[in-house]
Design an enzyme around this catalytic site. Structure first.
Site, mmCIF file in Angstrom:
data_model
loop_
_atom_site.group_PDB
_atom_site.id
_atom_site.type_symbol
_atom_site.label_atom_id
_atom_site.label_comp_id
_atom_site.label_asym_id
_atom_site.label_seq_id
_atom_site.Cartn_x
_atom_site.Cartn_y
_atom_site.Cartn_z
ATOM 1 N N LYS A 175 -6.346 -3.500 -6.766
ATOM 2 C CA LYS A 175 -5.632 -3.151 -7.068
ATOM 3 C C LYS A 175 -6.406 -3.435 -8.365
ATOM 4 O O LYS A 175 -6.264 -2.245 -9.099
ATOM 5 C CB LYS A 175 -4.427 -4.258 -7.079
ATOM 6 C CG LYS A 175 -3.159 -3.709 -8.619
ATOM 7 C CD LYS A 175 -2.924 -2.809 -8.329
ATOM 8 C CE LYS A 175 -2.456 -1.836 -9.308
ATOM 9 N NZ LYS A 175 -1.570 -3.116 -10.745
ATOM 10 N N ASP A 180 0.314 -1.381 -5.240
ATOM 11 C CA ASP A 180 0.751 -2.609 -5.271
ATOM 12 C C ASP A 180 1.680 -2.652 -4.373
ATOM 13 O O ASP A 180 2.395 -2.163 -3.581
ATOM 14 C CB ASP A 180 0.569 -2.465 -6.684
ATOM 15 C CG ASP A 180 1.947 -1.734 -7.367
ATOM 16 O OD1 ASP A 180 2.438 -1.371 -6.729
ATOM 17 O OD2 ASP A 180 2.365 -1.738 -8.629
#
Length: 219
Positions: free
Chosen positions: A123, A141
């Site tokens: 991420k 995410d």
DNA sequence: AACTCGGGGCA
DNA sequence: TGCCCAGAGTT
């Protein structure tokens, strides 16, 4: 798989663009290093708190070399207002050492070298690539995962597979925008627990709204 | 795949 | 109080 009404992904993203014309990265950053640190700090923390902390921190410690003047204990104190601060302080200092020793104090511009940094996962690496370097990337995410599944843009909970599915739907230029649109929708309306389906323009295309409509709402 | 880290915000 | 927060690392 619910038999929700299928919509071309272009239609969904077009609606999202109309809903969130100002969608953008809400982490303050003025350069790749500061965005990297802010994004490491943002894991499981609110972006508002992260902005407060980094604004203070970067007044004095603007580079990895300068940040390394702090001991881990001192850094922990300065980021104590968010959780997970012990691990984050340790990871940030370790990351700074690697940046100085192996990357001449610069932030690397590829996924592999970014994810070798302590505290930097898929991420964070994708956020830095897209927001700091303008390299097409799509960070998946929890919000992106949930929203894209509900809207039928992707299937499954494996972030790598969902990332591939989303990328296949969108031109490279719009990967970063798509990421921010899905994030904003997830945070503002398409919540994990109580999504505001009645207010949502995407409701006709959404499996979540369909299942809610067919079951009796409590309260 | 499940578990842990974690203080603060918010209802 | 209880749940969540623009995740990552370990088992």
């Amino acid at each position: 798989m619910k038999n929700n009404q299928q919509a071309p992904s272009q239609t969904i993203f077009k609606l999202l663009e109309e809903m969130y014309p100002d969608a953008h990265c809400e982490l303050n950053f003025s350069n790749p290093f500061q965005l990297l640190i802010a994004t490491i700090l943002s894991a499981q923390a609110t972006d508002r708190k992260v902005n407060q902390i980094t604004e203070r921190l970067f007044q004095q410690y603007t580079t990895p070399q300068k940040l390394l003047r702090l001991t881990q204990e001192e850094l922990e104190q300065s980021i104590k207002e968010i959780g997970l601060y012990h691990n984050k302080a340790k990871n940030i200092l370790a990351t700074c050492r690697i940046l100085v020793e192996k990357h001449q104090g610069d932030v690397p511009r590829n996924f592999e070298e970014l994810t070798e940094l302590p505290g930097v996962g898929r991420k964070t690496a994708n956020v830095v690539l897209s927001n700091a370097f303008g390299i097409p990337a799509l960070a998946v995410d929890t919000h992106v995962l949930r929203v894209s599944n509900r809207l039928g843009l992707a299937t499954g909970k494996n972030p790598d597979l969902v990332e591939d599915q989303l990328k296949s739907l969108i031109s490279r230029k719009k990967w970063s925008l798509a990421h921010h649109l899905l994030i904003w929708h997830g945070r503002r309306m398409c919540h994990a627990k109580r999504p505001e389906c009645l207010l949502c323009p995407l409701q006709p295309f959404c499996s979540e709204a369909q299942s809610k409509a067919s079951s009796a709402p409590h309260q």
